[in-house]
Design an enzyme around this catalytic site. Structure first.
Site, PDB file in Angstrom:
ATOM      1  N   THR A 198     -14.855 -14.567   1.299  1.00  0.00           N
ATOM      2  CA  THR A 198     -15.439 -15.891   0.643  1.00  0.00           C
ATOM      3  C   THR A 198     -17.084 -16.377   2.010  1.00  0.00           C
ATOM      4  O   THR A 198     -16.808 -16.348   2.471  1.00  0.00           O
ATOM      5  CB  THR A 198     -15.032 -16.687  -0.273  1.00  0.00           C
ATOM      6  N   GLY A 252      -7.812 -17.093  -3.227  1.00  0.00           N
ATOM      7  CA  GLY A 252      -7.885 -18.025  -4.949  1.00  0.00           C
ATOM      8  C   GLY A 252      -7.095 -18.715  -5.222  1.00  0.00           C
ATOM      9  O   GLY A 252      -7.466 -19.627  -5.973  1.00  0.00           O
TER      10      GLY A 252
HETATM   11  N1  ASP Z   1     -11.049 -16.955  -2.301  1.00  0.00           N
HETATM   12  C1  ASP Z   1     -12.104 -15.646  -2.530  1.00  0.00           C
HETATM   13  C2  ASP Z   1     -11.362 -15.584  -4.516  1.00  0.00           C
HETATM   14  O1  ASP Z   1     -10.285 -15.432  -4.378  1.00  0.00           O
HETATM   15  C3  ASP Z   1     -11.481 -14.574  -2.052  1.00  0.00           C
HETATM   16  C4  ASP Z   1     -12.133 -15.354  -0.875  1.00  0.00           C
HETATM   17  O2  ASP Z   1     -12.258 -16.615  -0.387  1.00  0.00           O
HETATM   18  O3  ASP Z   1     -12.923 -14.648  -0.058  1.00  0.00           O
HETATM   19  O4  ASP Z   1     -11.171 -14.393  -5.109  1.00  0.00           O
END
Ligand code: ASP
Length: 331
Positions: A198, A252
């Protein structure tokens, strides 16, 4: 005197692939982070708002296939891409978010438009796509998001019937012959199979306002329709001039259960602790209680910046106006 304007960014956290460290890949990550910080710095130096700076930084990260947002986003279990993004303005507490979009080139720009042009805060799926088109955003073909490296990563993870995590990085260690030099390779510093890619940005502008933005393709091989923390105000993104601006990356589901981004702001407001102490408590104490892995970036209205993570590495950096950007990957 006003504190100096500052921007901080992240490109995901995860496990470092120590055995296969590639200095060239490392260099590419540092260069990309520096370019994005420089662009954000320019917005702030010319009097632009924190909201403008984080929008621009995240737009550039979305366009960069090294990161899991926009082009280069991970694949769902159905072999598609579903993107999520959110943005918040700390001066007004206005926010905008979209999730599960498949044809929006820059989800962060549409989230920003939701903030500015809609009475609602969040749109999902077909409604979000329709909102984007009505606002003049040209839809892209879903092939726009495809990169060979992410596709290979998905085939491996899918073969093991996993959702990206706990995959043995060694099975992904073979170099990709003839791979596109612009795309992530198995030699990237953070193990592609144990990383949360992300992207996010937080900023403080010359006028004393803060803003935060987060954008993602989610997690590799996620079930279609799954939504993570990134587009949720309070979980993956939060901004309030009275406390701080926060953008997260990590598992997440745990960040949602901990309402992680808002918890940093709440601890500052209700416990009266510093930005660093609040963010450190969320990342190092509260998230690990439920196996939450990842990190966050945060800035407050005094210009303090903190970038804590509980994984081995996090692509990250910050830049104050008039000072050279600082970027880092490892602890
Ligand atoms: N937090 C993001 C999700 O769960 C994943 C990430 O941080 O790459 O979609």
């Amino acid at each position: 005197m006003n504190p100096t304007a500052v921007i901080a960014i992240h490109g995901g956290a995860g496990t470092i692939l120590r055995t296969l460290m590639d200095p060239n890949a490392e260099q590419r990550y540092h260069a990309s982070l520096t370019d994005v910080l420089t662009a954000g710095q320019k917005v702030l130096a010319t009097g632009g708002s924190a909201l403008d700076a984080v929008s621009e930084a995240v737009r550039l990260l979305e366009d960069n296939p090294l990161f899991n947002a926009g082009r280069g986003a991970v694949f769902t279990a159905d072999g598609t891409h579903e993107l999520d993004a959110s943005i918040m303005d700390g001066s007004t507490l206005e926010a905008g978010a979209i999730c599960c979009v498949t044809r929006v080139r820059n989800p962060i720009l549409v989230a920003r438009r939701v903030l500015e042009a809609s009475e609602h805060v969040m749109f999902t799926g077909a409604g979000a796509e329709a909102f984007a088109v009505a606002q003049g955003f040209e839809p892209v073909d879903s092939s726009y998001f495809h990169t060979d490296a992410r596709h290979k990563q998905w085939l491996l993870v899918r073969g093991q019937q996993r959702v990206m995590l706990d995959h043995d990085g060694a099975t992904f260690s073979a170099p990709s012959p003839g791979g596109d030099a612009e795309e992530p390779t198995p030699h990237e510093p953070i193990d592609p199979n144990r990383k949360f890619g992300t992207v996010g940005a937080v900023a403080l502008d010359q006028h004393g306002h803060v803003a935060a933005a987060t954008s993602t393709g989610g997690v590799t091989n996620k079930q279609a329709g799954r939504v993570g923390d990134a587009p949720l105000i309070g979980a993956g993104c939060y901004a309030d001039d009275a406390t701080c601006a926060v953008s997260t990356t990590g598992s997440g589901e745990m960040f949602m259960r901990m309402v992680a981004a808002y918890d940093v702001a709440a601890q500052m407001a209700y416990r009266g602790v510093s930005l660093e102490e609040a963010a450190g408590d969320v990342v190092m104490n509260r998230l690990p209680r439920i196996n939450g892995r990842g990190g966050l970036i945060a800035v407050d209205a005094l210009g303090n910046v903190t970038l804590p993570f509980n994984t081995e590495g996090m692509y990250r950096g910050f830049a104050r106006v008039g000072v050279a950007p600082v970027t880092a990957i490892y602890r």
